[in-house]
Enzyme design. Structure first.
Site, PDB file in Angstrom:
ATOM      1  N   HIS A  30      84.608  46.197  -8.358  1.00 17.63           N
ATOM      2  CA  HIS A  30      83.184  45.945  -8.118  1.00 17.63           C
ATOM      3  C   HIS A  30      82.868  45.859  -6.624  1.00 17.63           C
ATOM      4  O   HIS A  30      83.645  45.342  -5.821  1.00 17.63           O
ATOM      5  CB  HIS A  30      82.748  44.651  -8.813  1.00 17.63           C
ATOM      6  CG  HIS A  30      83.466  43.422  -8.331  1.00 17.63           C
ATOM      7  ND1 HIS A  30      83.046  42.676  -7.257  1.00 17.63           N
ATOM      8  CD2 HIS A  30      84.592  42.821  -8.781  1.00 17.63           C
ATOM      9  CE1 HIS A  30      83.858  41.656  -7.073  1.00 17.63           C
ATOM     10  NE2 HIS A  30      84.818  41.713  -7.979  1.00 17.63           N
ATOM     11  N   ASP A  31      81.713  46.413  -6.269  1.00 19.21           N
ATOM     12  CA  ASP A  31      81.160  46.328  -4.911  1.00 19.21           C
ATOM     13  C   ASP A  31      81.994  47.039  -3.855  1.00 19.21           C
ATOM     14  O   ASP A  31      81.836  46.785  -2.657  1.00 19.21           O
ATOM     15  CB  ASP A  31      80.932  44.862  -4.500  1.00 19.21           C
ATOM     16  CG  ASP A  31      80.039  44.129  -5.487  1.00 19.21           C
ATOM     17  OD1 ASP A  31      78.835  44.437  -5.537  1.00 19.21           O
ATOM     18  OD2 ASP A  31      80.551  43.276  -6.242  1.00 19.21           O
TER      19      ASP A  31
ATOM     20  N   GLY B  63      87.863  43.922  -5.103  1.00 20.79           N
ATOM     21  CA  GLY B  63      86.419  43.924  -4.933  1.00 20.79           C
ATOM     22  C   GLY B  63      85.995  43.930  -3.477  1.00 20.79           C
ATOM     23  O   GLY B  63      86.703  43.427  -2.603  1.00 20.79           O
TER      24      GLY B  63
END
Length: 270
Positions: A125-126, A143
């Site tokens: 994520h991200d 992340g």
């Protein structure tokens, strides 16, 4: 909306609301969620999954068993709508996983164009991945990792959360990257050590031999000098203010980061 020219195998499921572009091919036993967008020419091989608010750019090929757009692997995720955006002309091989972002970090995971993600590599994520990037088999990105253009990562390399990997860097196979890697840097080992510069990548980027020699000289002054890395940088900065590659490299080193800078030796102070 499904374009008339799209080819969808009868065993696959495409939820109402998905946007399927012209000449998209969806092979057997695939699943495409209702918030997904497959732009023109995208190819999904068998058993691949595209879920969540995921956009895949033109002509990207997604191979067997890849899973794109699933929820972030984060205990603080509460079901918010976040995104995964993948650019055009990418190759995403078997078993690759890419997750959407977290709402408190912008909510978007991005992947540039013309990149290759080899089997079972993972984009958390991200993350924000540039273009012309290669992640070899089983590469793992935590992340919030940022990866610049034309980075190459060897098989099994692992990158800690919030690390920045500068453009044209090379991360060796099985390397453990827990610190930022400068543009053109070469990192190997566990823990990862900055072993030098990716001269091949520098040459491919269009840098002349004279420019490469200048960057190598500055690298040695900064990372092999007697002082700290930061102190050495400040001591030589004025010597190279007309060299674009070094101005760029210095800006990376000056940039805001959650991590320190990978250094050329374990005992070197940053």
């Amino acid at each position: 909306m499904i374009a008339a020219s799209a080819s969808i195998h009868p065993t696959s499921v495409v939820e109402d609301g998905a946007h399927i572009g012209e000449n998209v091919t969806i092979g057997p036993f695939c699943y495409v969620g209702n918030a997904a967008t497959l732009n023109d020419g995208v190819r999904l091989m068998s058993h691949s999954v595209v879920t969540g608010k995921t956009t895949i750019g033109e002509r990207t090929a997604v191979f067997h068993g890849a899973a794109l757009g699933a929820e972030p692997q984060n205990v603080n995720y509460k079901g918010e709508e976040t995104e995964l955006r993948i650019g055009s002309d990418c190759v995403i091989r078997e078993g690759v996983t890419m997750h959407t972002g977290m709402p408190d970090a912008g909510g978007i995971t991005t992947v540039g164009s013309h990149s290759m993600f080899l089997a079972y590599s993972h984009v958390a994520h991200d993350c924000h991945i540039g273009s012309h990037v290669i992640l070899s088999n089983n590469v793992m990105l935590g992340g919030h990792v940022t990866v610049g253009d034309r980075v190459i990562m060897g098989g099994g390399a692992a990158v800690h959360q919030f690390c920045r990997i500068g453009h044209h860097a090379f991360i060796g196979g099985l390397a453990a990257c827990s610190l930022d890697v400068i543009p053109y840097g070469m990192l190997n080992g566990n823990p990862g050590i900055l072993g030098g510069l990716n001269v091949i990548g520098m040459s491919r980027s269009g840098m002349s031999k004279a420019e490469i020699h200048t960057v190598r000289r500055a690298f040695k002054q900064i990372f092999h000098g007697e002082g700290t890395v930061r102190g050495n940088l400040e001591a030589i900065r004025h010597e190279y203010d007309n060299i674009p590659a070094l101005v760029d490299l210095f800006a990376f080193m000056d940039g805001e980061s959650h991590r320190g800078l990978a250094s050329a030796a374990k005992e070197k102070r940053v």
